[in-house]
Design a protein around this motif. Structure first.
Motif, short mmCIF file in Angstrom:
data_model
loop_
_atom_site.label_atom_id
_atom_site.label_comp_id
_atom_site.label_asym_id
_atom_site.label_seq_id
_atom_site.Cartn_x
_atom_site.Cartn_y
_atom_site.Cartn_z
N ASN A 9 143.63 6.86 50.19
CA ASN A 9 143.26 8.03 49.40
C ASN A 9 144.42 8.53 48.54
N LYS A 10 145.64 8.16 48.88
CA LYS A 10 146.81 8.59 48.12
C LYS A 10 146.84 7.84 46.80
N LYS A 11 146.90 8.62 45.71
CA LYS A 11 146.93 7.99 44.39
C LYS A 11 148.37 7.78 43.96
N ARG A 12 148.59 6.68 43.29
CA ARG A 12 149.91 6.40 42.73
C ARG A 12 150.03 7.21 41.44
N SER A 24 160.16 19.03 35.77
CA SER A 24 160.13 20.17 36.69
C SER A 24 161.33 20.12 37.64
N PHE A 25 161.66 18.92 38.12
CA PHE A 25 162.78 18.75 39.05
C PHE A 25 164.10 19.08 38.36
N SER A 26 164.24 18.67 37.10
CA SER A 26 165.48 18.97 36.35
C SER A 26 165.68 20.47 36.23
N ALA A 27 164.60 21.21 36.06
CA ALA A 27 164.71 22.66 35.93
C ALA A 27 164.97 23.32 37.28
N LYS A 28 164.33 22.83 38.32
CA LYS A 28 164.43 23.45 39.64
C LYS A 28 164.41 22.37 40.72
N LYS A 29 165.50 22.32 41.50
CA LYS A 29 165.62 21.27 42.53
C LYS A 29 164.81 21.59 43.79
N LYS A 30 164.52 22.86 44.01
CA LYS A 30 163.78 23.25 45.21
C LYS A 30 162.36 23.61 44.81
N LEU A 31 161.43 23.08 45.54
CA LEU A 31 160.01 23.28 45.24
C LEU A 31 159.47 24.51 45.97
N GLU A 32 159.11 25.53 45.20
CA GLU A 32 158.51 26.75 45.77
C GLU A 32 157.01 26.51 45.95
N LEU A 37 151.67 24.23 44.07
CA LEU A 37 150.23 24.33 43.78
C LEU A 37 149.96 24.15 42.28
N GLN A 38 150.80 24.73 41.45
CA GLN A 38 150.65 24.61 40.00
C GLN A 38 150.77 23.15 39.56
N LEU A 39 151.80 22.45 40.05
CA LEU A 39 152.00 21.03 39.69
C LEU A 39 150.86 20.17 40.21
N ALA A 40 150.43 20.44 41.45
CA ALA A 40 149.32 19.66 42.03
C ALA A 40 148.07 19.81 41.18
N ASN A 41 147.75 21.02 40.73
CA ASN A 41 146.57 21.24 39.87
C ASN A 41 146.75 20.55 38.53
N GLN A 42 147.96 20.62 37.93
CA GLN A 42 148.22 19.99 36.63
C GLN A 42 148.08 18.48 36.71
N GLY A 44 146.55 16.75 39.20
CA GLY A 44 145.33 16.30 39.86
C GLY A 44 145.62 15.51 41.13
N VAL A 45 146.63 15.90 41.86
CA VAL A 45 146.99 15.24 43.12
C VAL A 45 147.11 16.32 44.19
N PRO A 46 147.06 15.92 45.45
CA PRO A 46 147.19 16.91 46.52
C PRO A 46 148.59 17.54 46.52
N PRO A 47 148.70 18.84 46.90
CA PRO A 47 150.00 19.49 46.96
C PRO A 47 150.99 18.76 47.87
N LYS A 48 150.50 18.15 48.94
CA LYS A 48 151.38 17.42 49.85
C LYS A 48 152.06 16.25 49.13
N GLN A 49 151.35 15.58 48.23
CA GLN A 49 151.94 14.46 47.48
C GLN A 49 153.06 14.97 46.57
N VAL A 50 152.87 16.13 45.96
CA VAL A 50 153.92 16.72 45.12
C VAL A 50 155.14 17.06 45.98
N ALA A 51 154.88 17.64 47.17
CA ALA A 51 155.98 18.01 48.08
C ALA A 51 156.75 16.78 48.52
#
Length: 172
Positions: A9-12, A24-32, A37-42, A44-51
């Motif tokens: 189910n995990k998409k590449r 996003s990482f260049s701007a902020k190294k720590k994920l709030e 949630l914003q990146l996951a929605n943008q 189209g992947v689960p928030p856990k995959q972004v984390a």
């Protein structure tokens, strides 16, 4: 869901998604949480995959930072060692120059002392030229030696004082 199903189910992530995450990482190294949630929605992947992506990226970034720091320190160490060797050569050169200067000074002092002795001997010789020797008898006959200077009789100790430059007025 079993482990196999979760894995499928995990998409590449595609290149555009990776680019967005990199920015996003260049701007902020720590994920709030909100950003996650914003990146996951943008994307189209689960928030856990972004984390997970952020976690892996941060680990790679730290490793790269450590490598860069290590390389920087290595260059600084090499420069410091080079400078140390250069300074050691300078110290050896200066020590040799100091030794030569000391030898020159010693030779000059010896030469000065030699010339001073020569002058003293000349002065003593000149002083003796003014003094004529008059022996009033041999030592076996109980006679004593004396010297005449312009009609005065000088004893040996007075002559010695004269030779070493003692003031004649202090003679007794």
């Amino acid at each position: 869901m079993d482990f196999q199903t979760q894995k499928h189910n995990k998409k590449r992530l595609n290149q555009e998604q990776v680019r967005l995450l990199e920015g996003s990482f260049s701007a902020k190294k720590k994920l709030e949480p909100e950003l996650k949630l914003q990146l996951a929605n943008q994307l189209g992947v689960p928030p856990k995959q972004v984390a997970i992506w952020y976690q892996n990226k941060r680990a790679r970034w730290k490793t790269q930072s450590l490598e860069l720091d290590y390389n920087t320190l290595q260059v600084k160490l090499e420069n410091a060692l080079f400078e140390k060797r250069r300074l050691e050569k300078d110290v050896k050169y200066l020590q040799e120059e100091l030794r030569k200067a000391q030898e020159t000074m010693c030779a000059m002092n010896n030469q000065r002392d030699y010339h001073h002795q020569q002058q003293q001997q000349q002065q003593n010789h000149q002083a003796l030229n003014f003094v004529s020797c008059n022996s009033t008898g041999s030592s076996e006959e109980g006679g004593s030696s004396s010297f005449h200077e312009e009609g005065e009789v000088l004893k040996i100790d007075e002559l010695y004082a004269c030779l070493i430059g003692a003031d004649r007025s202090t003679w007794s």
